[in-house]
Scaffold this motif. Structure first.
Motif, PDB file in Angstrom:
ATOM      1  N   GLY A  68       2.062 -11.221  -2.551  1.00  0.00           N
ATOM      2  CA  GLY A  68       2.754 -11.034  -1.224  1.00  0.00           C
ATOM      3  C   GLY A  68       2.693  -9.522  -0.864  1.00  0.00           C
ATOM      4  O   GLY A  68       3.039  -9.424   0.316  1.00  0.00           O
ATOM      5  N   ALA A  69       2.980  -8.796  -1.894  1.00  0.00           N
ATOM      6  CA  ALA A  69       2.764  -7.281  -1.406  1.00  0.00           C
ATOM      7  C   ALA A  69       1.802  -6.851  -0.854  1.00  0.00           C
ATOM      8  O   ALA A  69       1.925  -6.181   0.027  1.00  0.00           O
ATOM      9  CB  ALA A  69       3.264  -6.441  -2.559  1.00  0.00           C
ATOM     10  N   LEU A  70       0.364  -7.370  -1.510  1.00  0.00           N
ATOM     11  CA  LEU A  70      -0.546  -7.074  -0.776  1.00  0.00           C
ATOM     12  C   LEU A  70      -0.752  -7.575   0.761  1.00  0.00           C
ATOM     13  O   LEU A  70      -1.302  -6.657   1.415  1.00  0.00           O
ATOM     14  CB  LEU A  70      -1.789  -7.671  -1.786  1.00  0.00           C
ATOM     15  CG  LEU A  70      -3.324  -7.229  -1.177  1.00  0.00           C
ATOM     16  CD1 LEU A  70      -3.505  -6.039  -1.233  1.00  0.00           C
ATOM     17  CD2 LEU A  70      -4.161  -8.001  -1.891  1.00  0.00           C
ATOM     18  N   HIS A  74      16.464  -6.265  -5.787  1.00  0.00           N
ATOM     19  CA  HIS A  74      16.270  -5.480  -4.536  1.00  0.00           C
ATOM     20  C   HIS A  74      15.484  -4.220  -4.936  1.00  0.00           C
ATOM     21  O   HIS A  74      16.018  -3.264  -5.623  1.00  0.00           O
ATOM     22  CB  HIS A  74      17.359  -5.339  -3.738  1.00  0.00           C
ATOM     23  CG  HIS A  74      17.342  -4.257  -2.441  1.00  0.00           C
ATOM     24  ND1 HIS A  74      16.300  -4.796  -1.401  1.00  0.00           N
ATOM     25  CD2 HIS A  74      17.482  -3.015  -2.155  1.00  0.00           C
ATOM     26  CE1 HIS A  74      16.379  -3.883  -0.532  1.00  0.00           C
ATOM     27  NE2 HIS A  74      17.045  -2.822  -0.983  1.00  0.00           N
ATOM     28  N   SER A  75      14.123  -3.932  -4.402  1.00  0.00           N
ATOM     29  CA  SER A  75      13.378  -3.115  -4.867  1.00  0.00           C
ATOM     30  C   SER A  75      13.278  -1.961  -3.682  1.00  0.00           C
ATOM     31  O   SER A  75      13.210  -2.450  -2.578  1.00  0.00           O
ATOM     32  CB  SER A  75      11.918  -3.456  -5.085  1.00  0.00           C
ATOM     33  OG  SER A  75      11.915  -4.597  -6.071  1.00  0.00           O
ATOM     34  N   LEU A  76      13.491  -0.633  -3.979  1.00  0.00           N
ATOM     35  CA  LEU A  76      13.146   0.524  -3.042  1.00  0.00           C
ATOM     36  C   LEU A  76      12.103   1.465  -3.780  1.00  0.00           C
ATOM     37  O   LEU A  76      12.635   2.107  -4.935  1.00  0.00           O
ATOM     38  CB  LEU A  76      14.520   1.043  -2.829  1.00  0.00           C
ATOM     39  CG  LEU A  76      14.341   2.255  -1.792  1.00  0.00           C
ATOM     40  CD1 LEU A  76      13.557   1.694  -0.165  1.00  0.00           C
ATOM     41  CD2 LEU A  76      15.832   2.687  -1.372  1.00  0.00           C
ATOM     42  N   ALA A 116       5.669  -1.175   0.122  1.00  0.00           N
ATOM     43  CA  ALA A 116       5.265  -2.565  -0.027  1.00  0.00           C
ATOM     44  C   ALA A 116       5.055  -2.835  -1.485  1.00  0.00           C
ATOM     45  O   ALA A 116       5.588  -4.025  -2.070  1.00  0.00           O
ATOM     46  CB  ALA A 116       3.993  -3.362   0.722  1.00  0.00           C
ATOM     47  N   ALA A 117       4.083  -2.013  -2.024  1.00  0.00           N
ATOM     48  CA  ALA A 117       3.825  -2.146  -3.592  1.00  0.00           C
ATOM     49  C   ALA A 117       5.046  -2.222  -4.423  1.00  0.00           C
ATOM     50  O   ALA A 117       5.114  -2.767  -5.376  1.00  0.00           O
ATOM     51  CB  ALA A 117       2.595  -1.324  -3.808  1.00  0.00           C
ATOM     52  N   LEU A 157       5.053  -6.517  12.141  1.00  0.00           N
ATOM     53  CA  LEU A 157       6.184  -7.109  11.038  1.00  0.00           C
ATOM     54  C   LEU A 157       6.049  -6.109   9.809  1.00  0.00           C
ATOM     55  O   LEU A 157       7.088  -5.816   9.239  1.00  0.00           O
ATOM     56  CB  LEU A 157       5.765  -8.459  10.510  1.00  0.00           C
ATOM     57  CG  LEU A 157       5.513  -9.577  11.549  1.00  0.00           C
ATOM     58  CD1 LEU A 157       5.282 -10.712  11.000  1.00  0.00           C
ATOM     59  CD2 LEU A 157       6.861  -9.513  12.313  1.00  0.00           C
ATOM     60  N   GLY A 158       4.914  -5.709   9.240  1.00  0.00           N
ATOM     61  CA  GLY A 158       4.677  -4.796   7.847  1.00  0.00           C
ATOM     62  C   GLY A 158       5.433  -3.442   8.283  1.00  0.00           C
ATOM     63  O   GLY A 158       6.059  -3.051   7.707  1.00  0.00           O
ATOM     64  N   TRP A 159       5.114  -2.982   9.683  1.00  0.00           N
ATOM     65  CA  TRP A 159       5.616  -1.673   9.829  1.00  0.00           C
ATOM     66  C   TRP A 159       7.210  -1.698  10.023  1.00  0.00           C
ATOM     67  O   TRP A 159       7.897  -0.443   9.920  1.00  0.00           O
ATOM     68  CB  TRP A 159       5.003  -0.898  11.104  1.00  0.00           C
ATOM     69  CG  TRP A 159       3.941  -0.099  10.333  1.00  0.00           C
ATOM     70  CD1 TRP A 159       2.675  -0.410  10.180  1.00  0.00           C
ATOM     71  CD2 TRP A 159       4.004   1.084   9.718  1.00  0.00           C
ATOM     72  NE1 TRP A 159       1.921   0.690   9.612  1.00  0.00           N
ATOM     73  CE2 TRP A 159       2.638   1.809   9.352  1.00  0.00           C
ATOM     74  CE3 TRP A 159       5.259   1.854   9.681  1.00  0.00           C
ATOM     75  CZ2 TRP A 159       2.584   2.689   8.673  1.00  0.00           C
ATOM     76  CZ3 TRP A 159       4.823   3.392   9.003  1.00  0.00           C
ATOM     77  CH2 TRP A 159       3.644   3.730   8.626  1.00  0.00           C
TER      78      TRP A 159
END
Length: 472
Positions: A66-68, A128-130, A303-304, A387-389
């Motif tokens: 999903g991250a990829l 929740h990741s940052l 995203a990674a 969406l990604g950006w």
């Protein structure tokens, strides 16, 4: 008025994307390639296998795949279709060669970015990741470098709002839709104070803004779920049609390859003086390559950092496959299609029109069918990039605001507005603005990669020494 603005933007673009930045990015990739022992070659089969195998028990919000896909959603976009055409037309066929070289070195860069993103990320109790360059600059290089981290985050917000994320993608969608449904502008509307546009552009901008709003308001999980469906499906379709075009014209491929390599070092021998020096070919190829795969830009590690994984090296390898798929496969197919059909030499064509010409004259299909396939691919590629950006920009803003979600929510609506007005920006201004913010964003990230290259090499060596890659 517009001509003055365009001239100013062009001067800034040439300053930002001058030889120093190209050397910085290429040297960074070369350094990492050397320190990692050609890891992008030796470990590519393992990386491709891990691309589909998720770590369900790892920390993070979404799967590695999903991250990829989220990262690919932001990279596989107009850069693959419009950007390649722009590079080849402006820098000659040799730009494709330098794009591939930059991508090869960029695979090592993208690996390092993914590794550092997971190593230095912050994951709270709610998973929740940052993470991303702002954290590996601050935590890896030290708090005294926090201004550099904030600089990256600021440029990241600008790239999303004014560059790759909105204007260039939406403009590409509008051009493709109008080129197919209303190429002669038979149905136009005059918008006071802005200009005259085809109704297809107006309708497309409304539909696109609505669809973007419906997804981005759902956050990273909704963006990832949509990307996991659209990105693989559309990438396969584009790959199949591009390969079909090349196979149909297989006898022209050797000459096309010779043209690309010759033009990379001696453009005038191929272009007859229409295109300038080797530096121009290199500049256009590297700039558009970075625009397409974003290696060195520092976006993909954001995203990674959200991936469910316990191993930074593993996610680094998965991240690396993004550059391989995006540029070495998809951009190369586009570039070869343009060169072997001679689309880059047709006067009067611009942006997506160049690639459309290649598909219409290279595929053994009715021209309308070829144009429709390309339009659909471009629309969905660009949509997922938008969406990604949005996700990347939100994470940058979250870092700048110290975790305050109010600015993030306001930003989402500004982002949707930028998507809506994107089609009404001029093509040249759109790409120049995107190039400028790309370059500015890359500078702090590349400084960090140079500084932390030893950490990357050490983590990689320890991982393979312990035999962790043999456990799956």
């Amino acid at each position: 008025m517009w001509s003055i603005i365009n001239q100013f933007l062009t001067k800034v673009d040439n300053l930002v994307w001058g030889v120093p930045l190209m050397v910085l990015i290429m040297a960074g990739g070369l350094l990492l390639t050397a320190r990692l022992g050609l890891l992008q070659v030796k470990c590519l089969p393992l990386a491709l296998r891990w691309m589909f195998k998720n770590e369900e028990d790892g920390d993070g919000e979404i799967t590695s795949f999903g991250a990829l896909c989220t990262a690919l959603s932001a990279t596989i976009g107009t850069g693959n279709i419009v950007g390649v055409a722009t590079a080849v037309c402006a820098g000659g066929p040799g730009a494709l060669f330098w794009m591939i070289v930059a991508a090869f070195l960029g695979m090592a860069t993208k690996y390092a970015e993914g590794l550092l993103a997971v190593k230095y990320r912050v994951v709270d109790q709610d998973n929740h990741s940052l993470g991303g360059p702002f954290y590996y600059i601050e935590k890896g290089m030290g708090k005294k470098w926090r201004p550099l981290a904030k600089m990256f985050a600021f440029f990241g917000v600008c790239v999303g709002l004014f560059g790759i994320g909105t204007f260039s993608q939406v403009n590409g969608i509008a051009s493709a839709v109008q080129g197919f449904f209303d190429p002669n502008e038979a149905n136009i509307v005059t918008i006071r104070g802005i200009g005259t546009y085809s109704w297809t552009v107006v309708i497309a901008s409304l539909i696109l803004a609505f669809c973007v709003a419906a997804v981005v308001i759902g956050g990273i999980k909704r963006i990832a779920s949509v990307s996991q469906i659209i990105v693989p499906f559309m990438a396969v379709i584009y790959f199949v049609f591009s390969v079909a075009l090349i196979l149909t014209n297989i006898t022209k491929v050797p000459d096309a390859i010779v043209t690309v390599v010759t033009a990379a070092f001696n453009p005038k021998a191929v272009t007859g003086g229409m295109v300038g020096s080797m530096i121009v070919a290199m500049q256009k190829g590297v700039a558009r390559g970075i625009f397409s795969n974003e290696a060195g830009l520092g976006s993909a590690p954001i995203a990674a950092a959200a991936a469910q994984t316990k191993e930074p090296v593993r996610q680094g390898l998965v991240s690396m496959t993004g550059t391989f798929i995006d540029t070495i496969i998809i951009c190369t197919l586009t570039g070869l299609s343009i060169v072997l059909t001679g689309a880059w030499q047709v006067e009067g064509l611009e942006g997506v029109q160049v690639t459309t010409y290649a598909f219409q004259h290279g595929l053994p299909l009715p021209t309308q069918v070829s144009a429709f396939v390309l339009m659909i691919c471009l629309v969905f590629f660009a949509f997922t990039t938008i969406l990604g950006w949005d996700y990347y920009s939100e994470r940058c803003l979250e870092y700048l605001s110290g975790g305050n979600q109010k600015p993030v929510k306001i930003f989402r609506w500004l982002y949707i507005v930028a998507v809506f007005i994107g089609p009404y920006m001029t093509v040249s201004a759109v790409w120049v603005i995107a190039d400028i913010f790309n370059g500015l964003m890359a500078i702090p990230n590349m400084i960090a990669l140079f500084a932390l290259s030893g950490v990357v090499a050490r983590e990689t060596k320890d991982f393979f020494a312990k035999g962790k890659h043999t456990l799956d």
